[in-house]
Every structure is written in structure tokens, then in C-alpha cells.
Write a protein that holds these residues in place. Structure first.
Motif, PDB file in Angstrom:
ATOM      1  N   HIS A  45       0.807  -1.228   0.000  1.00 45.13           N
ATOM      2  CA  HIS A  45       0.000   0.000   0.000  1.00 45.13           C
ATOM      3  C   HIS A  45       0.835   1.271   0.000  1.00 45.13           C
ATOM      4  O   HIS A  45       0.314   2.352  -0.289  1.00 45.13           O
ATOM      5  CB  HIS A  45      -0.897   0.010   1.254  1.00 45.13           C
ATOM      6  CG  HIS A  45      -1.729  -1.217   1.416  1.00 45.13           C
ATOM      7  ND1 HIS A  45      -2.969  -1.365   0.817  1.00 45.13           N
ATOM      8  CD2 HIS A  45      -1.502  -2.369   2.095  1.00 45.13           C
ATOM      9  CE1 HIS A  45      -3.474  -2.557   1.130  1.00 45.13           C
ATOM     10  NE2 HIS A  45      -2.612  -3.175   1.908  1.00 45.13           N
ATOM     11  N   ARG A 150       0.720   6.299   3.812  1.00 43.89           N
ATOM     12  CA  ARG A 150      -0.028   5.157   4.357  1.00 43.89           C
ATOM     13  C   ARG A 150       0.550   4.831   5.728  1.00 43.89           C
ATOM     14  O   ARG A 150       1.757   4.982   5.969  1.00 43.89           O
ATOM     15  CB  ARG A 150       0.074   3.928   3.438  1.00 43.89           C
ATOM     16  CG  ARG A 150      -0.516   4.161   2.038  1.00 43.89           C
ATOM     17  CD  ARG A 150      -2.017   4.364   2.087  1.00 43.89           C
ATOM     18  NE  ARG A 150      -2.607   4.569   0.756  1.00 43.89           N
ATOM     19  CZ  ARG A 150      -2.870   5.773   0.228  1.00 43.89           C
ATOM     20  NH1 ARG A 150      -2.563   6.880   0.915  1.00 43.89           N
ATOM     21  NH2 ARG A 150      -3.418   5.882  -0.961  1.00 43.89           N
ATOM     22  N   GLU A 206      -9.186   5.793   6.937  1.00 42.46           N
ATOM     23  CA  GLU A 206      -9.851   4.627   6.331  1.00 42.46           C
ATOM     24  C   GLU A 206      -8.950   3.410   6.524  1.00 42.46           C
ATOM     25  O   GLU A 206      -7.738   3.483   6.304  1.00 42.46           O
ATOM     26  CB  GLU A 206     -10.062   4.877   4.842  1.00 42.46           C
ATOM     27  CG  GLU A 206     -10.633   3.700   4.086  1.00 42.46           C
ATOM     28  CD  GLU A 206     -10.680   3.924   2.585  1.00 42.46           C
ATOM     29  OE1 GLU A 206     -11.160   3.021   1.884  1.00 42.46           O
ATOM     30  OE2 GLU A 206     -10.231   4.997   2.122  1.00 42.46           O
ATOM     31  N   LEU A 208      -7.541   0.178   5.221  1.00 43.14           N
ATOM     32  CA  LEU A 208      -7.373  -0.484   3.925  1.00 43.14           C
ATOM     33  C   LEU A 208      -7.199  -1.988   4.079  1.00 43.14           C
ATOM     34  O   LEU A 208      -7.539  -2.753   3.165  1.00 43.14           O
ATOM     35  CB  LEU A 208      -6.150   0.085   3.195  1.00 43.14           C
ATOM     36  CG  LEU A 208      -6.118   1.600   2.985  1.00 43.14           C
ATOM     37  CD1 LEU A 208      -4.830   2.006   2.269  1.00 43.14           C
ATOM     38  CD2 LEU A 208      -7.338   2.075   2.203  1.00 43.14           C
ATOM     39  N   ALA A 209      -6.651  -2.422   5.193  1.00 42.19           N
ATOM     40  CA  ALA A 209      -6.427  -3.845   5.458  1.00 42.19           C
ATOM     41  C   ALA A 209      -6.248  -4.001   6.958  1.00 42.19           C
ATOM     42  O   ALA A 209      -5.822  -3.064   7.641  1.00 42.19           O
ATOM     43  CB  ALA A 209      -5.181  -4.351   4.717  1.00 42.19           C
ATOM     44  N   ALA A 237      -5.219   4.917   5.601  1.00 45.93           N
ATOM     45  CA  ALA A 237      -4.983   6.085   4.748  1.00 45.93           C
ATOM     46  C   ALA A 237      -5.990   7.154   5.137  1.00 45.93           C
ATOM     47  O   ALA A 237      -7.012   6.857   5.768  1.00 45.93           O
ATOM     48  CB  ALA A 237      -5.140   5.719   3.268  1.00 45.93           C
TER      49      ALA A 237
END
Length: 239
Positions: A45, A150, A206, A208-209, A237
Motif C-alpha cells: 500500500h 499510508r 480509512e 485499507l487492510a 490512509a
């Protein structure tokens, strides 16, 4: 908003009473057991040409590893004693280190302006922060990420409290490295599991994983096996 004086003094006292020997802090695991595995999760990312900021860097063990894999690495810690140890451990200047409270919004904003968009590494900071400071810590992550950065966040889960309680309940009481954490008034695994994703979302981040993990410690069980504390990781992120 600023971090409480009790919290600041607890960390100053802890790091003043920790030696420069690698692994003397219970969480000072070799990067092969920590940052290296975390970078495998962050790498898909993150843009490695951006700087990376290690928030809550302590004595800089993980920061120095990150410096070899990103364009620039900066370790930040609340404790002046920790930053001094990090600099002593890095005579070649592989990474940069500075003292900064993550609740100092103006200081964080100034750092973000100086760095531009950056990646962030946050290992086990939210869970032991005082409750009012957890959202400001997450907002500091968001501010430093900017648009392109990130972040990797790993935090102990409630399950780790039971592991620590078991470790402390041995015949001789808490082993030395854990005893020093407790004696200095630090509170591992103090945040509820649901609180970490909540404060990340509140900060405008947010996810992302994410997934389960365990954070390797430098303390051992009586049978010689390594203590590992249950945790959860998140790649984030700006939303």
C-alpha cells in the motif's frame, strides 16, 4: 491539548531507568520479529519514496530498520530520555530522532509541513495512552499521512491483558522487564478492542487492510519460549 504530566513523567522515568542494552525494554524486539513483518503488510500500500515516521520510537530499534527501506526515517517520542538513547544507538545517523508529544497538534502540524506526505509506523501506542489522548494520537497519524502516505498501526488486544496477568503471576511475581513497566505506572492493553478502529475512524482514517497478529516481547516464559502479546494490525490512509 497536551499529554498529562503524569504520563510524560512515567515515560521519562521508565527510559531513564532502562539501559542502552538491546532488548532491555520488554517490547524492544529485534526488527526481524517486528518491523520487518509489519513492512510486509504495509508494503503493498505504501510508496517507499516517501519518508516514514516511527511514532513512539523509544530507543529507535525499529526506526533504524525502517531507515534502510524508505527514503528517510524519523523517530518521534514523547520522552527526551528515549530520544537521547535512540541517538546514541545510531552514531552513523541512519535515522533522525526528535522529541514530540503526539497530542501537540501545532507541533505535529509543523512536522507535517516540513516532511510533506509521509508514511507512518505506530506500534503499540494507542493502547497504553491515557484515554483522552487516544483520539489526538490517531489525528496525528492522519495529519502526517497527508494525501499519499499510508500508515501501519498495531495495537494490543484485550486478550493480551490475560497473557500479561499470567506472566505476572509466576512464583517470583512479574519478571524484571514487566515489573519495570508496572512500577513506572505504564498501563499496557488499556484500550478496549473496539476503541482502536473507532478512534482511527474519528480521526478521518480509512482502514485499507487489517488482521490479527502478535507482538513479540523480549521477556520469556519459564520454559524459555518468547512472550508474544495478542494484537491487531491496521493499514490506514486518509479517508
Amino acid at each position: 491539548m497536551s499529554v498529562s504530566e503524569r504520563y510524560r513523567q512515567a515515560w521519562e522515568s521508565y527510559w531513564r531507568n532502562t539501559s542502552d542494552a538491546p532488548g532491555d525494554a520488554i517490547w524492544d524486539a529485534d526488527p526481524s520479529l517486528s518491523a520487518a513483518m509489519h513492512l510486509d503488510l504495509l508494503a503493498p500500500h505504501a510508496d517507499p519514496s516517501l519518508p516514514i515516521v516511527d511514532l513512539g520510537c523509544g530507543n529507535g530499534t525499529q526506526t533504524r530498520y525502517l531507515a534502510a527501506r524508505f527514503a528517510r526515517a524519523l523517530g518521534v517520542d514523547l520522552s527526551r530520555a528515549a530520544v537521547e538513547r535512540a541517538r546514541r544507538a545510531d552514531p552513523a545517523g541512519t535515522a533522525e530522532f526528535r522529541q514530540l508529544s503526539l497530542t501537540d497538534a501545532a507541533g505535529v502540524a509543523d512536522l507535517a509541513r516540513r516532511l510533506g506526505d509521509a508514511n507512518v509506523y505506530l506500534r503499540a501506542v494507542i493502547h497504553q495512552s491515557d484515554a483522552p489522548d487516544r483520539c489526538p494520537v490517531a489525528r496525528a497519524v492522519a495529519r502526517l499521512l497527508g494525501r499519499r502516505g499510508r500508515g501501519f498501526v498495531a495495537e494490543l488486544t484485550a486478550e493480551s491483558r490475560a497473557v500479561l496477568a499470567e506472566l505476572a503471576a509466576g512464583p517470583g511475581g512479574p519478571p524484571p522487564k514487566l515489573r519495570r513497566v508496572l512500577d513506572h505506572g505504564l498501563r499496557p492493553a488499556d484500550a478496549a478492542d473496539k476503541e482502536v478502529p473507532e478512534v482511527l475512524a474519528e480521526a478521518g482514517l480509512e482502514i485499507l487492510a487489517e488482521g490479527p497478529t502478535a507482538l513479540a516481547q523480549t521477556e520469556q516464559w519459564p520454559d524459555g519460549s518468547r512472550v508474544e502479546l495478542p494484537a491487531r494490525w491496521f493499514v490506514v490512509a486518509r479517508a
